[in-house]
Design an enzyme around this catalytic site. Structure first.
Site, mmCIF file in Angstrom:
data_model
loop_
_atom_site.group_PDB
_atom_site.id
_atom_site.type_symbol
_atom_site.label_atom_id
_atom_site.label_comp_id
_atom_site.label_asym_id
_atom_site.label_seq_id
_atom_site.Cartn_x
_atom_site.Cartn_y
_atom_site.Cartn_z
ATOM 1 N N LYS A 71 1.059 -0.128 8.916
ATOM 2 C CA LYS A 71 0.008 0.384 9.790
ATOM 3 C C LYS A 71 -1.262 0.725 9.010
ATOM 4 O O LYS A 71 -2.370 0.397 9.444
ATOM 5 C CB LYS A 71 0.537 1.620 10.536
ATOM 6 C CG LYS A 71 -0.329 2.097 11.671
ATOM 7 C CD LYS A 71 0.427 3.043 12.579
ATOM 8 C CE LYS A 71 0.764 4.354 11.938
ATOM 9 N NZ LYS A 71 2.048 4.593 11.426
ATOM 10 N N THR A 73 -2.179 -0.498 6.071
ATOM 11 C CA THR A 73 -2.732 -1.761 5.593
ATOM 12 C C THR A 73 -3.507 -2.470 6.704
ATOM 13 O O THR A 73 -4.589 -3.026 6.473
ATOM 14 C CB THR A 73 -1.601 -2.670 5.069
ATOM 15 O OG1 THR A 73 -0.825 -1.943 4.116
ATOM 16 C CG2 THR A 73 -2.150 -3.910 4.417
ATOM 17 N N ARG A 94 -5.396 9.499 6.842
ATOM 18 C CA ARG A 94 -4.838 10.759 6.344
ATOM 19 C C ARG A 94 -4.726 10.728 4.818
ATOM 20 O O ARG A 94 -4.643 9.664 4.212
ATOM 21 C CB ARG A 94 -3.445 10.998 6.925
ATOM 22 C CG ARG A 94 -3.437 11.315 8.405
ATOM 23 C CD ARG A 94 -2.016 11.491 8.905
ATOM 24 N NE ARG A 94 -1.286 10.233 8.886
ATOM 25 C CZ ARG A 94 0.037 10.135 9.021
ATOM 26 N NH1 ARG A 94 0.759 11.211 9.163
ATOM 27 N NH2 ARG A 94 0.624 8.963 9.010
ATOM 28 N N LYS A 105 8.070 6.170 -0.661
ATOM 29 C CA LYS A 105 7.010 5.186 -0.505
ATOM 30 C C LYS A 105 6.378 4.733 -1.813
ATOM 31 O O LYS A 105 6.092 3.566 -2.005
ATOM 32 C CB LYS A 105 5.914 5.751 0.418
ATOM 33 C CG LYS A 105 6.414 6.076 1.810
ATOM 34 C CD LYS A 105 5.382 6.814 2.633
ATOM 35 C CE LYS A 105 4.466 5.873 3.340
ATOM 36 N NZ LYS A 105 3.593 6.570 4.305
ATOM 37 N N ALA A 273 3.624 14.127 10.741
ATOM 38 C CA ALA A 273 3.549 13.366 11.981
ATOM 39 C C ALA A 273 4.632 13.745 12.980
ATOM 40 O O ALA A 273 4.803 13.065 13.977
ATOM 41 C CB ALA A 273 3.628 11.873 11.674
ATOM 42 N N PHE A 301 3.668 7.435 12.528
ATOM 43 C CA PHE A 301 4.855 6.906 13.190
ATOM 44 C C PHE A 301 4.484 5.904 14.293
ATOM 45 O O PHE A 301 3.397 5.346 14.305
ATOM 46 C CB PHE A 301 5.728 8.035 13.737
ATOM 47 C CG PHE A 301 6.343 8.915 12.682
ATOM 48 C CD1 PHE A 301 6.788 8.400 11.477
ATOM 49 C CD2 PHE A 301 6.472 10.279 12.890
ATOM 50 C CE1 PHE A 301 7.366 9.209 10.510
ATOM 51 C CE2 PHE A 301 7.049 11.105 11.926
ATOM 52 C CZ PHE A 301 7.493 10.569 10.739
ATOM 53 N N PHE A 381 4.391 -11.389 7.220
ATOM 54 C CA PHE A 381 5.056 -11.291 5.917
ATOM 55 C C PHE A 381 5.494 -12.690 5.484
ATOM 56 O O PHE A 381 5.749 -13.572 6.326
ATOM 57 C CB PHE A 381 6.275 -10.367 6.002
ATOM 58 C CG PHE A 381 5.922 -8.905 6.063
ATOM 59 C CD1 PHE A 381 6.052 -8.088 4.945
ATOM 60 C CD2 PHE A 381 5.446 -8.331 7.237
ATOM 61 C CE1 PHE A 381 5.726 -6.748 4.993
ATOM 62 C CE2 PHE A 381 5.121 -6.992 7.299
ATOM 63 C CZ PHE A 381 5.259 -6.190 6.172
ATOM 64 N N TRP A 409 -3.023 -8.552 4.205
ATOM 65 C CA TRP A 409 -2.371 -8.135 2.961
ATOM 66 C C TRP A 409 -2.662 -9.148 1.853
ATOM 67 O O TRP A 409 -2.957 -8.775 0.721
ATOM 68 C CB TRP A 409 -0.859 -8.009 3.177
ATOM 69 C CG TRP A 409 -0.134 -7.402 2.004
ATOM 70 C CD1 TRP A 409 0.127 -6.086 1.771
ATOM 71 C CD2 TRP A 409 0.402 -8.119 0.875
ATOM 72 N NE1 TRP A 409 0.793 -5.928 0.585
ATOM 73 C CE2 TRP A 409 0.973 -7.157 0.008
ATOM 74 C CE3 TRP A 409 0.451 -9.467 0.522
ATOM 75 C CZ2 TRP A 409 1.588 -7.512 -1.186
ATOM 76 C CZ3 TRP A 409 1.057 -9.817 -0.672
ATOM 77 C CH2 TRP A 409 1.628 -8.849 -1.511
#
Length: 556
Positions: A71, A73, A94, A105, A273, A301, A381, A409
């Protein structure tokens, strides 16, 4: 393959004053933190009040899975694509917490060629905002215990102190502690605990406050304990709000940085979140809307939590009116919602994609309830097959929507150019007719039921014993007009994280309610929710370190 940190390190960043100038911010209105980041001075937003707002675009997503949806990205890639198309654009994100960065992460500044830089600073200490919030929060905790130690003039019941301490790190051993051991000189022994800093009500307040005056008033309104007669004790009763506001003065200023393609980004605030609304600060978003033609922001989320709270809490509080939404979906996530195990995602499974699309469809239906038109962005992807991607897009088309495959990406803004064109068309169409899901005057329990039944499709909502009586007392005390903040697992529309896809008719157990009187919402805790996460078996921290030249390695 080049890693995220290698891509970020190779970026040719522009001086931060140049980035600010592109938005019309004078050099004297920036407070530099080095050459590549700065805070925007407090006087900028009031001076822009006569300007019209730009278009506000929310990036949200399907229910998250361990496979990841991308999200942030997507937010960065879309912002870069809009800027490349000649739109004055600003991204609002954020600030990452150290806990997830060293836990699951390893970084939260986007990825690949759709990143915000300086990536290392952003993911670590940045401009110190989260540390300032932790200091202010823990100052209040110390003042409460100090008040009890020196005679307890307010007659605080030590067993009813609800204000915990915080630390910006995942540390399960601190969830429940006993403080004050070692004799009278060390205070009164009592059970206490720690939350992660981003779960603090102070963080939620900073992200909803209009200015320093509003910040201090909200801090003072926080309920931190009860007296022995069960009456509430507020932070202002302890005399804490002034000193807390002093610690937060600079943290209230939005942080200006840039993407790899020099698109301005305001990265400010990072409320949890779940227990809070999971959005960047209102002051950053409002500033961006006055400075830019297009503002792209995200909410934490999936859309059932992040978008709902963005609309019902942040937009309601800050007077925002979104123009369009982008729902991020991936083939991998659809396969997991279609019943495929994570270790089997590499195999083509078109049928599973089609089954999992029910989750996406539910989110699209929900966004329509708020009057916000949406477009689906398929985050591509490398392992996605053409048949799987087409099955996802075909589902959206059959539902009357638009789906665009994005390659940001790997290609940066150029990979989201088609998405940007559709977003502009949608935002400029005038189709948005935003309204929150419920009105302010609806009773608190009815607000909880409205979200549960209309957003989660629950068949029943079960309150814990005495919970509705507590809500009735808060209504009698004048809190009935507050919105509700639903805290539940992000992985399902239900309270059961294993119930993926688009379940309906389930029971939603509401086991606890909490009054965030300063932030201005009532939290409804559904199922098991952690406010102090733990580290996984193999934390990302074990892969992070310094190379021989002192450069950071392992952030991704």
């Amino acid at each position: 393959m080049t890693s995220d940190i290698e891509i970020a390190r190779a970026a040719r960043k522009r001086p931060i004053a140049e980035i600010g100038a592109g938005l019309g911010i004078a050099a004297e209105d920036l407070v530099p933190y080095g050459h590549d980041k700065a805070k925007v001075a407090a006087g900028v937003l009031p001076g822009l009040s006569a300007r019209p707002d730009g278009k506000l675009i929310l990036v949200t997503a399907v229910s998250p899975t361990p496979a990841g949806e991308g999200k942030t990205t997507m937010t960065v890639g879309l912002g870069d694509a809009l800027a490349a198309a000649g739109r004055r654009t600003c991204i609002c994100l954020r600030e990452p917490s150290l806990g997830p960065n060293f836990g699951m992460k390893g970084g939260a500044a986007g990825g690949g060629y759709a990143q915000v830089v300086p990536m290392e600073d952003l993911n670590l200490h940045f401009t110190g905002d989260i540390h300032a919030i932790g200091a202010a929060h823990n100052l209040l905790a110390a003042l409460i215990d100090n008040h009890i130690h020196w005679g307890n003039a307010l007659d605080i019941d030590p067993a009813r102190v609800s204000w915990r301490r915080v630390v910006d790190m995942n540390d399960r051993a601190l969830r429940q502690v006993v403080t004050g051991l070692g004799g009278p000189a060390n205070g009164v022994p009592r059970e206490a605990g720690f939350d992660i800093t981003v779960a603090s009500e102070v963080m939620a307040i900073l992200c909803l406050a209009r200015d320093l005056g509003d910040l201090e008033a909200r801090l003072g309104a926080m309920i931190v304990a009860q007296r022995r007669d069960l009456s509430p004790v507020r932070a202002r009763d302890i005399g804490a709000e002034g000193a807390m506001a002093v610690l937060l003065r600079d943290a209230m200023l939005p942080n200006l940085v840039q993407t790899l393609e020099a698109t301005p980004a305001l990265v400010h605030g990072g409320p949890f979140a779940n227990i809070a609304h999971g959005c960047n600060s209102a002051v950053a978003t409002r500033t961006a809307l006055k400075l830019a033609d297009y503002v792209v922001t995200e909410a934490g989320f999936g859309a059932d939590l992040g978008a709902e709270k963005f609309f019902d809490i942040k937009c309601r509080s800050a007077g925002l009116r979104p123009d369009a939404a982008v729902v991020v979906a991936t083939v991998r996530a659809m396969k997991m919602h279609g019943g495929v195990a994570r270790d089997a995602l590499g195999a083509e499974d078109v049928a599973a994609v089609r089954r999992g699309c029910a989750n996406l469809g539910r989110h699209l239906e929900n966004l329509a309830l708020f009057g916000v038109p949406a477009i689906v962005a398929i985050n591509h992807f490398a392992g996605d097959t053409e048949a799987e991607t087409e099955a996802l897009a075909e589902y959206v088309r059959a539902a009357g929507g638009v789906a665009v495959v994005a390659h940001h990406w790997a290609e940066g803004g150029a990979g989201a150019a088609e998405l940007a064109r559709h977003v502009v068309d949608l935002a400029e169409s005038g189709r948005a007719d935003f309204a929150p899901l419920y009105t302010d005057d609806l009773p608190l329990w009815d607000k909880i039921e409205t979200v549960a039944r209309r957003i989660y499709r629950a068949g029943s909502v079960t309150p814990a014993p005495g919970l509705r009586d507590r809500l009735a007392r808060w209504e009698a005390d004048g809190f009935g007009g507050l919105p509700v903040c639903m805290a539940k697992t992000p992985y399902s529309f239900s309270a059961d994280p294993a119930l993926v896809g688009a379940p309906e008719g389930h029971d939603l157990p509401v086991r606890e309610v909490r009054l965030s009187a300063g932030a201005g919402f009532v939290v409804a805790v559904c199922g098991q929710v952690m406010t102090m996460p733990g580290l996984p078996r193999e934390p990302a921290a074990q892969s992070i370190g310094l190379d021989a030249e002192g450069r950071i390695e392992g952030l991704f």
